[in-house]
Design a protein around this motif. Structure first.
Motif, PDB file in Angstrom:
ATOM      1  N   ALA A 430       1.594 -11.000  21.826  1.00 39.00           N
ATOM      2  CA  ALA A 430       2.453  -9.996  22.476  1.00 39.00           C
ATOM      3  C   ALA A 430       3.923 -10.211  22.144  1.00 39.00           C
ATOM      4  O   ALA A 430       4.699  -9.264  22.023  1.00 39.00           O
ATOM      5  N   TYR A 431       4.308 -11.477  22.001  1.00 43.68           N
ATOM      6  CA  TYR A 431       5.720 -11.781  21.716  1.00 43.68           C
ATOM      7  C   TYR A 431       5.985 -12.042  20.229  1.00 43.68           C
ATOM      8  O   TYR A 431       7.024 -12.554  19.858  1.00 43.68           O
ATOM      9  N   ASP A 432       5.017 -11.685  19.380  1.00 43.96           N
ATOM     10  CA  ASP A 432       5.171 -11.854  17.918  1.00 43.96           C
ATOM     11  C   ASP A 432       5.646 -13.254  17.551  1.00 43.96           C
ATOM     12  O   ASP A 432       6.559 -13.421  16.720  1.00 43.96           O
ATOM     13  N   CYS A 433       5.032 -14.230  18.172  1.00 39.75           N
ATOM     14  CA  CYS A 433       5.489 -15.611  17.936  1.00 39.75           C
ATOM     15  C   CYS A 433       5.181 -16.102  16.522  1.00 39.75           C
ATOM     16  O   CYS A 433       5.694 -17.134  16.107  1.00 39.75           O
ATOM     17  N   ASP A 434       4.379 -15.358  15.796  1.00 39.70           N
ATOM     18  CA  ASP A 434       4.139 -15.748  14.404  1.00 39.70           C
ATOM     19  C   ASP A 434       5.285 -15.272  13.513  1.00 39.70           C
ATOM     20  O   ASP A 434       5.390 -15.659  12.361  1.00 39.70           O
ATOM     21  N   LYS A 435       6.169 -14.426  14.071  1.00 39.05           N
ATOM     22  CA  LYS A 435       7.311 -13.956  13.271  1.00 39.05           C
ATOM     23  C   LYS A 435       8.587 -14.696  13.644  1.00 39.05           C
ATOM     24  O   LYS A 435       9.397 -15.036  12.808  1.00 39.05           O
ATOM     25  N   ASP A 443       6.629 -21.062  23.284  1.00 41.03           N
ATOM     26  CA  ASP A 443       6.706 -22.531  23.287  1.00 41.03           C
ATOM     27  C   ASP A 443       5.402 -23.252  22.988  1.00 41.03           C
ATOM     28  O   ASP A 443       5.406 -24.372  22.484  1.00 41.03           O
ATOM     29  N   LEU A 444       4.286 -22.650  23.354  1.00 46.57           N
ATOM     30  CA  LEU A 444       3.009 -23.336  23.121  1.00 46.57           C
ATOM     31  C   LEU A 444       2.230 -22.725  21.965  1.00 46.57           C
ATOM     32  O   LEU A 444       1.098 -23.131  21.692  1.00 46.57           O
ATOM     33  N   CYS A 445       2.823 -21.754  21.282  1.00 46.15           N
ATOM     34  CA  CYS A 445       2.104 -21.139  20.164  1.00 46.15           C
ATOM     35  C   CYS A 445       2.106 -22.103  18.982  1.00 46.15           C
ATOM     36  O   CYS A 445       3.131 -22.724  18.668  1.00 46.15           O
ATOM     37  N   LEU A 446       0.973 -22.178  18.351  1.00 45.03           N
ATOM     38  CA  LEU A 446       0.776 -23.189  17.312  1.00 45.03           C
ATOM     39  C   LEU A 446       1.873 -23.164  16.247  1.00 45.03           C
ATOM     40  O   LEU A 446       2.395 -24.199  15.858  1.00 45.03           O
ATOM     41  N   GLN A 447       2.239 -21.933  15.835  1.00 40.09           N
ATOM     42  CA  GLN A 447       3.240 -21.818  14.755  1.00 40.09           C
ATOM     43  C   GLN A 447       4.608 -22.312  15.191  1.00 40.09           C
ATOM     44  O   GLN A 447       5.482 -22.544  14.364  1.00 40.09           O
ATOM     45  N   CYS A 448       4.815 -22.435  16.490  1.00 36.33           N
ATOM     46  CA  CYS A 448       6.144 -22.778  16.991  1.00 36.33           C
ATOM     47  C   CYS A 448       6.269 -24.240  17.392  1.00 36.33           C
ATOM     48  O   CYS A 448       7.326 -24.659  17.894  1.00 36.33           O
ATOM     49  N   LEU A 449       5.216 -25.010  17.201  1.00 31.09           N
ATOM     50  CA  LEU A 449       5.270 -26.421  17.597  1.00 31.09           C
ATOM     51  C   LEU A 449       5.956 -27.243  16.527  1.00 31.09           C
ATOM     52  O   LEU A 449       5.673 -27.082  15.334  1.00 31.09           O
TER      53      LEU A 449
END
Ligand SMILES: Nc1ncnc2c1ncn2[C@@H]1O[C@H](COP(=O)(O)OP(=O)(O)OP(=O)(O)O)[C@@H](O)[C@H]1O
Length: 516
Positions: A430-435, A443-449
């Protein structure tokens, strides 16, 4: 943080020094764009640096990430023992369990994977500031904030008997004694044992490094005997904090002489000493222990039920006390840790607690390097070995032979892979954390660790899978997911503790086994 700061850590003491003598003998700026740069860096910098920067690059123990058959021939992992005690009698169970796991003993100045230190080692070995990724030490620098009696007991936590530091709080103490004429007191020092109930007039006010503590009256008695309980506690990480208690059993130690009629001159009535009365010699417990095979804890609970009381009310108090105490001292330990390159530390402690006749629990002290010698009480061998078996498994020291020897051939991914750590999938999408990672929701999304965050989750996951008889008490267990409000629960936590707690909460939503 320079070493002089560490030298100011409250005196690194623990009851076990005494017992051994006596009782038994960043995130990459939250930007996905940095990952390729990190990979480039990985090719050019040292392994140690890679470990911090690149997710997935590190494995705490190299022998659990060996891929080629030749690696199987590599020598077994090693351990060294550090302690100034003249005999090692008090460590026979440590040695036995490590030997049984296939670990090879070496000297402290040789290359070791585990340093088992009975005494506080950080002032003796500067090298502990620069541990390799494949090295582990059984204490945290700064653990004295928990195990130093004066410091702990004067912390003013609600479950500690009222205490006054001497000589600084002399006047406060005298006022308190005047206002509470029926109160009794004991004076305690970091090193000294042999405490005794004293009248306020008999307190040695000039004594530095000591404190006077209100003596808790009305203890719960078993067959007339006062007792204390020792709960084994393991801290595996600070910032974020992870702590566990051993649930396989609890050490119960009874006073040899019945409490009533109370006589301050007879300490055997109210102080648990070296020659304590063990469970199997307490008449009402003997039948449960010998005939029905209970543990020290379960036979005590059977006795409490026999008195028409409910023992279950004790353990949530115990967990709360231990959790709160460790959390209260975490920031002090984190400060000391700043001057340490890697944080490959864990700590096995024993928290001594006391129960009054209303089953209210008080904290007495936390012991560094708890006594693990069964020389005096042979039946305690099993307790100590079971505790050690659980502790070692929890922290990644596992048997290397037979079935578990397969660890040599498998990669760590077999235990913990990305998919085991990834949570919050809907939110991440939902928050496009892969971008972009520039949102709290990522904070807990894999790509952001970051690399170190990935490793924290990896360790938390591995610990969960290898708890044996250890129960997690921080982050706290979630008893009722529906009423658990993650925002409220984490509101007063440090950022890292809130982050770690949310991860367990996410895992708990996925599978109830993670709630506990
Ligand atoms: N304030 C108190 N009120 C009631 N009992 C107390 C108090 N302080 C100590 N005791 C009794 O004395 C015992 C020993 O106290 P404490 O743990 O402080 O001393 P110690 O010499 O370090 O003992 P150990 O490390 O062997 O537990 C406790 O387990 C408890 O039974």
């Amino acid at each position: 943080m320079d070493s002089s700061v560490e030298e100011n850590v409250p005196n690194q003491t623990g009851a076990e020094s005494k017992l051994a003598k006596s009782e038994e003998a960043g995130k990459p700026s939250n930007s996905i764009g940095l990952l390729p740069i990190m990979i480039f860096l990985a090719a050019t910098v040292t392994t140690a640096v890679v470990v911090e920067l690149l997710p997935h690059a590190s494995k705490v123990f190299p022998w659990s990430s060996i891929d080629s058959p030749e690696d199987l021939q590599q020598p077994p992992p090693t351990y060294a023992i550090f302690g100034r005690s003249p005999t090692e009698e008090h460590l026979v169970h440590v040695v036995k369990v490590l030997d049984m796991f296939g670990y090879q003993r070496v000297g402290v100045n040789e290359s070791w994977n585990l340093l088992w230190a009975h005494d506080y080692p950080f002032l003796s070995f500067a090298s502990l500031k620069n541990l390799d990724q494949n090295q582990l030490v059984n204490h945290f620098p700064g653990c004295g904030y928990l195990t130093n009696k004066v410091d702990l007991c004067t912390s003013q936590l609600p479950f500690l008997p009222r205490a006054f530091r001497l000589p600084a709080q002399r006047e406060e103490f005298l006022d308190y004694a005047r206002d509470n004429p029926r109160a009794l007191f004991v004076q305690k020092h970091n090193e000294h044992r042999h405490i005794k109930v004293r009248a306020p007039a008999d307190i040695a006010f000039g004594s530095n490094d000591s404190f006077v503590q209100e003596f808790v009256q009305r203890p719960f008695l078993v067959d007339g005997h006062k007792f204390d309980i020792g709960v084994y506690v393991v801290i595996t990480s600070v910032n974020p904090l992870r702590a566990y208690i051993y649930t396989g059993d609890v050490l119960f130690r009874y006073c040899p002489v019945k409490y009533h009629p109370f006589d301050a001159e007879n300490v055997d009535k109210y102080i648990v000493g070296d020659d304590y009365l063990p469970t199997w010699e307490v008449p009402s417990l003997r039948k449960y222990y010998n005939r029905f095979g209970g543990s020290m804890r379960t036979v005590f609970e059977a006795y409490v039920r026999d008195q028409d009381m409910e023992p279950a009310k004790i353990w949530p108090q115990v967990e709360h006390i231990i959790r709160t105490t460790i959390a209260a001292k975490e920031s002090d330990i984190v400060n000391i840790l700043r001057s340490y390159k890697t944080h490959n530390f864990f700590d096995l402690m024993r928290f001594d607690l006391f129960i009054d006749e209303d089953l209210k629990v008080f904290l007495m002290e936390a012991n560094m390097s708890p006594n693990l010698s069964s020389a005096h009480f042979k039946p305690n061998s099993l307790l100590y070995e079971q505790v050690l078996y659980s502790v070692f498994n929890l922290v990644g020291i596992r048997p290397l032979t037979a079935a578990s020897g397969t660890l040599f051939g498998e990669s760590n991914e077999m235990i913990t892979a990305d998919k085991n750590l990834a949570t919050d999938l809907n939110r991440c999408a939902a928050y496009d954390c892969d971008k972009s990672c520039n949102k709290e929701e990522c904070d807990l999304c894999l790509q952001c660790l970051s690399g170190s965050e990935y490793k924290m989750l990896q360790n938390a996951h591995e610990e969960h899978l290898h708890r044996i008889d250890m129960k997690r008490i921080f982050p706290q267990q979630i008893h009722d997911l529906k009423s658990f409000n993650i925002m409220e629960e984490t509101a007063n936590m440090t950022k890292k503790n809130a982050w770690m707690t949310r991860w367990f909460y996410n895992k708990c939503q996925f599978d109830a086994a993670w709630c506990n």
